[in-house]
Every structure is written in C-alpha cells, then in structure tokens.
Scaffold this active site. Structure first.
Site, PDB file in Angstrom:
ATOM      1  N   CYS A 128       0.534  -1.021  -0.022  1.00  0.00           N
ATOM      2  CA  CYS A 128       0.015  -0.135   0.020  1.00  0.00           C
ATOM      3  C   CYS A 128       0.919   0.969  -0.284  1.00  0.00           C
ATOM      4  CB  CYS A 128      -0.747   0.057   1.194  1.00  0.00           C
ATOM      5  SG  CYS A 128      -2.207   1.120   1.065  1.00  0.00           S
ATOM      6  N   HIS A 178      -3.556  -4.866   0.808  1.00  0.00           N
ATOM      7  CA  HIS A 178      -3.084  -5.503   2.279  1.00  0.00           C
ATOM      8  C   HIS A 178      -2.903  -7.115   2.585  1.00  0.00           C
ATOM      9  CE1 HIS A 178      -2.703  -1.472   4.566  1.00  0.00           C
ATOM     10  NE2 HIS A 178      -3.700  -2.081   3.241  1.00  0.00           N
ATOM     11  N   GLU A 196      -1.905  -9.313   4.783  1.00  0.00           N
ATOM     12  CA  GLU A 196      -1.629  -8.910   6.168  1.00  0.00           C
ATOM     13  C   GLU A 196      -2.839  -9.387   7.156  1.00  0.00           C
ATOM     14  OE1 GLU A 196      -1.393  -4.790   6.454  1.00  0.00           O
ATOM     15  OE2 GLU A 196      -1.088  -6.372   4.901  1.00  0.00           O
ATOM     16  N   ASP A 210       0.020 -12.717  31.395  1.00  0.00           N
ATOM     17  CA  ASP A 210       1.366 -12.023  30.404  1.00  0.00           C
ATOM     18  C   ASP A 210       2.302 -11.607  31.619  1.00  0.00           C
ATOM     19  OD1 ASP A 210      -0.321 -11.561  28.467  1.00  0.00           O
ATOM     20  OD2 ASP A 210      -0.979  -9.730  29.048  1.00  0.00           O
TER      21      ASP A 210
END
Length: 520
Positions: free
Chosen positions: A89, A179, A181, A237
């Site tokens: 892009c 795109h 992805e 996390d």
C-alpha cells in the site's frame, strides 16, 4: 555455539513502520511461516539495516500521502542493498515515488478503493506463485500509482487500480497496493509466504524456542549482574514474563505482587500458590488496597483511573525497591497490542495502556518488556514452550488496572464486589460448559447503570451487569462470542440470585472495532 552467535544466525525479515495500526500483523504472519520478523522505525538507515543483515524488508502501509511535505520517507540507499523489498500500500507508493514513478490523489484519477476488490494478475510472478489469476484482496488507499518507475513491470490490476501489483526482479523490488496481512485478502498468507520463503530464502526454522533463546540472551546482556523487579498482576502476561526472567537471571529477579484491592475473587492466594509454590519465584506480596482505593475515590474518568493506577504501581515498587539493594530494572508484561492502542510515533492513540501510558517521568527504574513484540496467542505459546501448565497459560487475560476498568464511573467497595462475584460465576459456568478454549476472553462489567426490578414482592433499584465475551486470534480484532442461550440463562439466573445489588444482566454484542475489548 554461543547464545549471541546463535542469535546472529537467525534469519530476519524487517518490517518498516509507516503508521498502519495493523503493521505488526505483517510481522506476525511472517513468523507463522517460521521466519523471525519484527518492526523497525522508518527512520532506519541503510547502514543500520546492513548491520542487522535481514534476508528481506517490508515497507508497511500507512495513512499519509507520499507527496506530502511531512510524508514519512526512506533512506534511498536501502533500495541499493540488494535485499528483497516488498512495499505494501503506502510502501508500494513510496517505492514508486522515490524511484521516479508517479503517485497522485486517487480522487483526481478516479482510482480510490476501500474494501474487497478483485485483483487480476497480468503476468507471472514468484510473489503470486500458486494463487489464482483472479483473487479477492483488501484495498484501502486514497492515492494511486499512475506511472511505475523505470525497470518495473505491471503484475496485476483491478477495476479501479491500474497498478495493483508491480515488480523489478533485477533489483528484487516488489509492490502491492492491497493488504495481504488481513484475512479479507483471501490469498494474502500465500503471497507473504512466497515473499518470505521463495523470494527471501527463508528456511522456515524459527520457533518459539528461538524466541526464548533470543530473549534470554537479550535479558542477560541488558541486566548483567544487576537485579530486576517484576510486578505480578495475576494475569497471563506477567506470569509468563516472570517464568522467562527466572530462566534468564534466576535469583536476580524479585517479584512484587501488589494486592491493590482490584483483583478477581481469590486471585491473591492463587497467584502466590501458582507462581511462588509451583515455579519457585521469589514473590513479595504487598497489601496496598487502601492506598489505591483512597486515590481512586471519586474518580470517574477512565484515563485518570489508568494514570493513577499506573503511577501508584510504580511508587509502590519504588517503596519496595528502596528496601532492596541494587534494583535497577522494572519488568512488565507489555504486549504489542498494548503499544498499538497507546499509540506510536506513526499511529494514533486509542487509549493509554497501564503498561505504556501510566508511568511517571521520575520513575527510578529502566524498563524491560520481553513480550512487547508478541500478540496474546503468541504469549500463550511462549508459556507452553516454557513448560507452564494449561491452567496458567490459558488463564483469562486480566488488565493491570484490574477491576477498576470493569467498574464504570466511580469505584466503590459495593461495585467492586458485584463485579468480583459475577465474574467468578461467569468463569465457573463457561468452564462447566467446556467453552474455555472457544471463547478468547470473557468477563463482567458493572455498567454503573441502575434500573428498576422486582424481587420477591418488593421493588428494587440496583445495578446492571454486562457480560463481555469475545472470540479473537490476536486481540487486534474481535467478534462477540455467540454463547449458547442456555449457558447465558444459567449465568444470568445465578448472578441475580447470588450477587447482592444486581437485578439486571445484559450481553455485549459489539465487535472490535468499533469497540475495544475492555469497556474502559
């Protein structure tokens, strides 16, 4: 082979960040093919890239126009490195603009495209090997390439985009206007894999074990013989960070578990048993509930809540660290999604994150954030690779500010108790239904809204609890979970019968976007 030399032997594809909120998805997709990938600033120089020695470079998408005076640029020498480069892009437009082609506002040329479009391949290309000559891709561009640079040739177009794909195989430069992805580009993964494996020569041998080796080496190099303080929140996390740090530096790690009065039911005891007992982490438990709740009294604005909690966490750590000797580092479980939502140099802020935006300027520690290139599902994979059991790895995500951002408006003991008890019921019923792995995240929220109800023969005027349950892969986008009605009914009946001051249950059926996962 030493750890450092082993790291240097790992193949890398570098993604240059030009501002798309989904840039890390590119790196994530490439890692799925067994090739390590990470984001770097678009300010990086050709010499710095030589030092990194990547096998490929991706120029990401972004919101700017390449011809604007304040446009994000690129060191033109990067195109002379001989390393394969894929422009996506804005990245394709940047290649075009820098190398002598022409980019114009799409409105002038009539080539503006947003949404799915049909790409037609006009010539064979290694980038599109194994994909059909016509395929659906996601376009999202306000500008358009109208002339490609010398040495390039057309690979594909669409109805509204005369140059949707181009390449210069001699210089190993490739550009695509769409795109790959995102999932809406049906063969996007194939295209990125062709670039990473076929064009760049990726071996596909990178794994989470490699990530562990890389992070351990990086942590040891950064920390040396100094000491690290880690704040445990009770979530996945920080737990994974704790186990990783212990593996890297052993007893140089001290964990501070702050009970700020905003934890889930029985969470404090569970954290001590799980991480202190099973994994042998050195944990100091601090009861700071009054300290936090006093500061939060009367505060309604969610950003102020986050800042107060973030600041106070660090001050508590500072107080505890002053009792220890030689603590220089503060470790956090910041993920890449946290950084994106908090904004970067090229991306706008959605909301500040407690691990990113709530730190005071006079903080006395250096930060260590070993997970800040990972998405949540990758953190779970990391935990599994570290030998952590499923009950830890698949524990429900829990934000650092805790229940403070699951209580709308002012925080009171009564509101906190409604969330704590209703959340426990929700988790119990999801587990009974065997849906823990099907639902990515689930929790309850005190909406701050009171409504009229009838219980027994009396009128009530009590709180409305919202149930939030979502499905997602990486937390960047999410859909509301379509829980079975019988499960929702059980949850609703139990909450209104077992939790005081609650008389109504609603189900949040909003996706992300437009909503975020948490309500605040």
């Amino acid at each position: 082979m030493t750890e450092i030399s082993m790291l240097n032997d790992i193949q890398k594809i570098i993604v240059l960040d030009y501002g798309s909120q989904y840039n890390q998805l590119i790196a994530r997709r490439i890692r799925e093919f067994g090739v390590f990938s990470e984001l770097k600033s678009h300010h990086i120089t050709a010499q710095e890239l030589r030092d990194i020695n990547p096998i490929g470079i991706v120029l990401s998408g972004g919101p700017n126009s390449v011809y604007a005076t304040d446009a994000f640029g690129i060191d033109p020498e990067i195109f002379e490195l001989g390393i394969p480069i894929l422009g996506i892009c804005y990245g394709m437009q940047l290649i075009t603009h820098t190398l002598g082609g022409k980019v114009v506002p799409a409105g002038q040329a009539g080539h503006r495209e947003y949404g799915q479009s049909s790409l037609r391949l006009r010539s064979a290309s290694a980038l599109f090997a194994g994909t059909p000559d016509e395929q659906l891709v996601l376009m999202s561009h306000g500008d358009a390439v109208t002339e490609i640079p010398e040495g390039f040739h057309l690979v594909g177009d669409s109805n509204d985009c005369p140059y949707a794909a181009m390449e210069n195989t001699k210089k190993r430069l490739y550009g695509i206007q769409f795109h790959p992805e995102v999932r809406h580009s049906v063969y996007g993964n194939d295209i990125l894999k062709n670039f990473a494996i076929s064009i760049c020569g990726g071996r596909g041998d990178w794994s989470m074990d490699n990530f562990i080796d890389m992070q351990i080496a990086k942590i040891r190099e950064t920390v040396g013989d100094r000491k690290v303080l880690l704040g445990l929140s009770g979530g996945v996390d920080s737990s994974v960070v704790g186990v990783l740090l212990q593996k890297a530096i052993g007893d140089q790690l001290t964990c501070i578990f702050v009970d700020h009065g905003l934890l889930r039911k029985n969470e404090g005891d569970q954290v001590m048993e799980m991480l202190g007992g099973r994994f042998g982490l050195n944990i100091i438990r601090v009861d700071a509930s009054k300290r936090f709740l006093d500061l939060l009294a009367g505060v309604e604005d969610p950003e102020k809540k986050r800042k107060i909690i973030g600041n106070e966490f660090v001050y508590v750590f500072d107080d505890e660290a002053s009792k220890l000797k030689g603590v220089d580092f503060l470790a956090q479980g910041t993920l890449y999604t946290d950084i994106i939502e908090s904004g970067t140099e090229t991306a706008q802020t959605i909301k500040s994150h407690h691990n990113v935006g709530g730190l005071p300027e006079d903080m006395q520690f250096e930060l260590i954030e070993p997970l800040n290139t990972l998405f949540k599902d990758e953190v779970r994979a990391l935990g599994t690779a570290l030998g952590m059991p499923d009950e830890v790895v698949w524990r429900q995500p829990f934000p650092g500010p805790g229940l403070a951002i699951r209580v709308m408006g002012e925080i009171t003991a009564e509101k906190l108790e409604t969330v704590r008890e209703s959340d426990a019921i929700l988790r119990e019923e999801i587990a009974k239904a065997g849906l823990e792995r099907d639902v990515w995240q689930y929790f309850t929220v005190n909406t701050g809204v009171r409504s009229v109800g009838v219980m027994g023969d009396g009128r009530t005027y009590d709180y409305t609890i919202a149930i939030r349950a979502i499905t997602s892969i990486d937390g960047m986008t999410a859909d509301f979970a379509q829980l079975p009605w019988e499960v929702l009914k059980k949850i609703s009946v139990r909450i209104v019968n077992e939790v005081d001051h609650v008389n109504r249950i609603v189900y949040d059926i909003t996706s992300k976007p437009p909503a975020t996962v948490e309500w605040e």
